[in-house]
Design an enzyme around this catalytic site. Structure first.
Site, PDB file in Angstrom:
ATOM      1  N   ASP A   1      -1.642  -5.672   3.248  1.00  0.00           N
ATOM      2  CA  ASP A   1      -1.997  -6.279   1.951  1.00  0.00           C
ATOM      3  C   ASP A   1      -3.413  -6.380   1.688  1.00  0.00           C
ATOM      4  OD1 ASP A   1      -1.291  -7.328  -0.736  1.00  0.00           O
ATOM      5  OD2 ASP A   1       0.051  -9.008   0.076  1.00  0.00           O
TER       6      ASP A   1
ATOM      7  N   GLU B   1      -8.366  -3.603  -0.278  1.00  0.00           N
ATOM      8  CA  GLU B   1      -9.304  -3.066  -1.007  1.00  0.00           C
ATOM      9  C   GLU B   1     -10.502  -3.271  -0.284  1.00  0.00           C
ATOM     10  OE1 GLU B   1      -7.369  -5.618  -2.345  1.00  0.00           O
ATOM     11  OE2 GLU B   1      -5.886  -4.232  -3.234  1.00  0.00           O
TER      12      GLU B   1
ATOM     13  N   ASP C   1      -0.045  -6.341  -7.549  1.00  0.00           N
ATOM     14  CA  ASP C   1       0.684  -7.535  -8.230  1.00  0.00           C
ATOM     15  C   ASP C   1       0.415  -7.346  -9.853  1.00  0.00           C
ATOM     16  OD1 ASP C   1       1.001  -8.120  -5.663  1.00  0.00           O
ATOM     17  OD2 ASP C   1      -0.891  -9.646  -5.857  1.00  0.00           O
TER      18      ASP C   1
END
Length: 606
Positions: free
Chosen positions: A393, A396, A466
């Site tokens: 997760d 980035e 998300d």
């Protein structure tokens, strides 16, 4: 820490654009040619007959760049040279490259001399600047596209656009936006812009621009697909790495939510699906299995007392003929063992990430030693239990409250500013490579929220982050997925029903309006590379929507069953991805390139 290239002072801005006072003779090289103007050194390198690298830098720069993206070595084959009227042409059997010896302008043609792409005259710009006290440049290259030419790619940007003609795109990794500097033309060629800093792409009548915050050189690759979209994708994968095959079970149905709070709950979901006779291949364990104290964030160990027997949990899931994926992050809480070891070796960044606390920090994945530490704890705490897949997760990495000074963090490759967009590439690559070394007989499967050029070679499945639970967001998933596919990434999916339903559907699974959105999203997901139910606030398991015989239950069961009926076909597509550079989610422009009606059709795919 690597040393930055040595830069010699310039007299002022704009000098790099000035044409030479007299033509310079070209110099053939082992892979192409080199041309020197008054201010620029231009090098053309053939990596294959269809892949051409262009490297431009000021004469004042003494730099040697090693790409993080490219894995292929130059293999030029037989080249032919000719010079006329101040222009030198170098040709492979399929591609011609023309360089103006006076200005350094480069243009590309097919073997028959038909134009592919051209730089704009004097379109290279190097603007001096400082980075961590060292001299460097902002680099910019302007191209001139043909009228009516459609362009795609650039990663995943959920703006609803398929064709990026006339658009501006900020390529900077963040949640919902994936920055991949690959431009795919409807004319059957592509451009890989090999720069890892924040980059602005823009297209207008004045030209098509890549403008990067940091660089010592203009560095890009022309991918000649010989007129086809599949050819462009094939050349991209040839240059940056093929996508390995996933296990067949990854194509089944996956159940997840934010979050299962105990091992009994996690195992119970699988048991319930088996009792109902509804197919299920994967169950996902989200965060806080390490404990609810954020100081233990991502400890990569089951410290939470609600998971008293993690080995037993994994074994039970396997006994039920299912597979387990688990959430891991690039950040660590200060009491976690990985944090303590990484901190002792100065391998942590200093910026605000998730969760929002000064006690959680992101690790320097650009450092191979840090990647080895990451794997050590992942292996000891999770992989040795028999975990089947990773949910990496926030790759980035997530910056909840970014400041300009964040980019001043030093990495093993220079400032974070210099390499930030490549972070997902190196962190997923570290896990992939270490797992392959630890278990050569087990295929790697990584679900991840971000990506960069070349990352397909590391067994990654990208998801769209998300997203909100809204109809307009569902519609935008299609062009977002298709552009990522046209970039060269074969595997993409989204959270069925959207991640955030609370704003539109405060009753969650009790609201028939949410049932309708979820049903349509699941139908879409059945025809994407991964079919995965996930989200926060409200449960998503099939039995939460009613009993068998009700439309809400039966519609879900119908499309889960369809997914399994399609599995042999989907697995053959996966084989094509690995062995023939295939693309499962195909924009209509890939197969109907001569039909102008589909050039910007972002609502359908094959």
């Amino acid at each position: 820490m690597t040393h930055l290239p040595r830069l010699l002072p310039l007299a002022g801005l704009g000098l790099l654009l000035a044409p030479a006072a007299h033509a310079q003779h070209y110099q053939p090289t082992a892979t192409g040619l080199r041309v020197s103007t008054d201010s620029l050194m231009v090098e053309v390198q053939f990596y294959s007959p269809e892949i051409v690298r262009v490297l431009k830098q000021p004469k004042s720069v003494d730099a040697a760049k090693k790409s993080l993206v490219v894995v292929q070595a130059p293999a030029p084959g037989k080249l032919k040279y000719s010079a006329k009227n101040g222009q030198v042409t170098i040709s492979s059997p399929t591609t011609q490259v023309v360089v103006n010896e006076k200005t350094g302008q480069v243009s590309f043609r097919t073997a028959k001399g038909q134009p592919l792409l051209s730089e704009q005259a004097l379109g290279s710009r190097f603007t001096p600047k400082q980075d961590l006290g060292a001299a460097t440049y902002r680099v910019r290259q302007v191209f001139q596209l043909a009228p009516g030419e459609a362009v795609y790619g650039l990663g995943q940007h959920q703006d609803g656009h398929l064709n990026y003609r006339g658009q501006k795109v900020l390529m900077k990794q963040k949640s919902l936006d994936i920055a991949v500097p690959v431009l795919h033309s409807g004319k059957g060629y592509g451009v890989l812009w090999d720069n890892y800093s924040t980059t602005n792409f823009s297209d207008a009548a004045a030209g098509t621009v890549f403008d990067s915050e940091i660089g010592e050189c203009v560095d890009y690759y022309l991918l000649n697909g010989q007129g086809t979209a599949d050819g462009v994708v094939a050349r991209y994968r040839q240059l940056t790495g093929q996508a390995p095959m996933f296990p067949r079970w990854t194509l089944g149905f996956w159940q997840s939510k934010e979050r299962y709070k105990s091992q009994d709950e996690t195992v119970g979901v699988v048991e319930k699906y088996r009792a109902l006779g509804v197919p299920l291949d994967g169950i996902v364990q989200d965060w806080q299995y390490w404990g609810e104290d954020n100081d233990l964030w991502n400890d990569m160990a089951f410290n939470n007392p609600k998971f008293p027997n993690p080995q037993g949990m994994v074994d039970r899931v396997h006994a039920l003929h299912a597979h387990q994926m688990i959430s891991v992050w690039p950040s660590f809480g200060k009491k976690s063992k990985p944090y303590q070891e990484l901190a002792s070796k100065d391998m942590l960044f200093d910026f605000i990430t998730w969760p929002r606390t000064p006690h959680v920090k992101v690790y320097d994945a650009f450092d191979p030693a840090a990647r080895a530490i990451y794997w050590k704890y992942l292996n000891q705490g999770l992989f040795k239990l028999g975990m089947d897949a990773w949910w990496m997760d926030a790759t980035e990495p997530d910056q909840l409250q970014p400041f300009d000074t964040d980019d001043d963090n030093e990495t093993a490759l220079g400032s974070f500013r210099r390499v930030r967009n490549a972070y997902p590439l190196v962190t997923t690559g570290g896990v992939y490579e270490h797992q392959r070394q630890a278990a050569t007989d087990k295929r790697v499967f990584i679900l991840t929220r971000s990506a960069f050029a070349g990352q397909q070679r590391y067994g990654t499945m990208v998801w769209s982050s998300d997203v909100d639970s809204r109809w307009d967001v569902l519609a935008k998933q299609i062009p977002a997925a298709l552009n990522l596919s046209l970039t060269g990434f074969p595997y993409w999916n989204s959270d069925i029903g959207g991640f955030f339903p609370s704003g539109q559907y405060p009753k969650g699974v009790k609201d028939p309006a949410f049932w309708e959105l979820y049903t349509r999203w699941q139908q879409f997901a059945a025809l994407t590379p991964m079919m995965r139910s996930h989200g926060e606030y409200t449960p998503r398991e099939i039995y939460q929507f009613g009993e068998r015989g009700t439309w809400a239950f039966d519609s879900r069961a119908k499309f889960i069953d369809l997914r399994y009926r399609l599995q042999p076909y989907l697995y053959s597509l996966m084989w094509q991805v690995t062995h023939q550079a295939g693309t499962p989610m195909r924009a209509l422009a890939m197969d109907f390139a001569n039909d102008p009606k589909v050039a910007d059709m972002g609502s359908e795919y094959m």
